[in-house]
Enzyme design. Structure first.
Site, PDB file in Angstrom:
ATOM      1  N   ASP A 181      66.169   9.994  -0.754  1.00  0.00           N
ATOM      2  CA  ASP A 181      65.548  11.262  -1.455  1.00  0.00           C
ATOM      3  C   ASP A 181      65.158  10.984  -3.062  1.00  0.00           C
ATOM      4  OD1 ASP A 181      65.523  13.930  -2.620  1.00  0.00           O
ATOM      5  OD2 ASP A 181      67.256  13.304  -3.774  1.00  0.00           O
TER       6      ASP A 181
ATOM      7  N   ASP B  57      64.136  12.979  -6.300  1.00  0.00           N
ATOM      8  CA  ASP B  57      64.659  13.712  -7.457  1.00  0.00           C
ATOM      9  C   ASP B  57      66.115  13.446  -7.482  1.00  0.00           C
ATOM     10  OD1 ASP B  57      61.890  14.750  -7.864  1.00  0.00           O
ATOM     11  OD2 ASP B  57      62.536  16.473  -6.975  1.00  0.00           O
TER      12      ASP B  57
END
Length: 249
Positions: free
Chosen positions: A43, A45
């Site tokens: 991922d 963010d």
């Protein structure tokens, strides 16, 4: 930068056919899958970078508080990702010029240790992918800093009219939907023939990607989401923990 439109015997016998998250699975099995991974998906963010890109964009456009609260609900799993994305972007309504200025004036801040980890994975010939519910224009900037090929980036695309005004986002991208990260991993397994894929992230959308990911590692180095921490067999708060594991024979 231009902006474009988841008994014990079964787990031991078939470690790659299912996500290692069963109660009887062990931390050591998850670590072994990480060391043996053919591909690692991150991922972006609050994982690879310190901030939430959409929150930073909202602040830059003067609507930070309203969007931050919606991001918190989305990451906690209390609303579908697509609903949260649509509603947040309808508040922000950023122009292409604002997005480009954000990247120039406030470039994403890499989480300590991520550069070294990605370099080590590359040295081991492990493919690295970025799978994000954020925006491709920002994630590509991050990928370039980490020497990750742009065709290993999966993220949402903002759309703009010819005059640069906000025109929505590309709803056809798998990352625009809840469960989208799992769809991307399934696609990668089919395209590249990967049998062992590990997903690393901080949020509910990362956790739900296992399966089809072989294992999930929760990351709490920037923000701790209790649901993710409780459901992760392996939960780390620094990338140094993952680097250290790669040195285990």
């Amino acid at each position: 930068m231009p902006v474009g439109v988841w008994g014990l015997d079964n787990i031991i016998i078939m470690p790659y056919q299912r996500c290692i998250h069963h109660k009887m699975a062990t931390l050591s099995q998850t670590k072994e899958l990480f060391r043996r991974a053919e591909a690692v998906c991150f991922d972006v963010d609050s994982t690879v970078i310190k901030e939430e890109g959409i929150d930073e964009l909202a602040k830059f456009c003067g609507v930070g508080d309203a969007v931050t609260e919606m991001t918190r609900k989305a990451m906690g799993g209390s609303m579908t990702f697509k609903t949260a994305l649509t509603e947040r972007l309808s508040i922000i309504r950023c122009s292409r010029e604002q997005v480009n200025k954000l990247i120039t004036d406030h470039p994403p801040q890499l989480t300590p240790g991520i550069s070294e980890l990605v370099d080590r994975l590359h040295q081991r010939n492990i493919k690295v992918f970025l799978i994000s519910g954020g925006f491709r224009c920002i994630v590509e900037h991050v990928a370039t800093q980490l020497n990750i090929p742009l065709h290993h980036v999966y993220a949402n695309r903002l759309k703009f009219y010819f005059n640069g005004e906000y025109a929505g986002f590309d709803e056809s991208q798998p990352t625009a939907e809840s469960g989208g990260k799992g769809k991307v991993i399934s696609m990668l397994k089919e395209q590249y023939g990967f049998k062992t894929v590990v997903m690393i992230g901080d949020g509910a959308t990362d956790l739900e990607a296992c399966p089809p990911a072989s294992a999930f590692i929760g990351f709490g180095g920037n923000v701790v989401r209790q649901q993710v921490k409780e459901r992760s067999l392996w939960y780390v708060t620094s990338f140094g923990e993952l680097l250290k594991e790669l040195e285990v024979i």
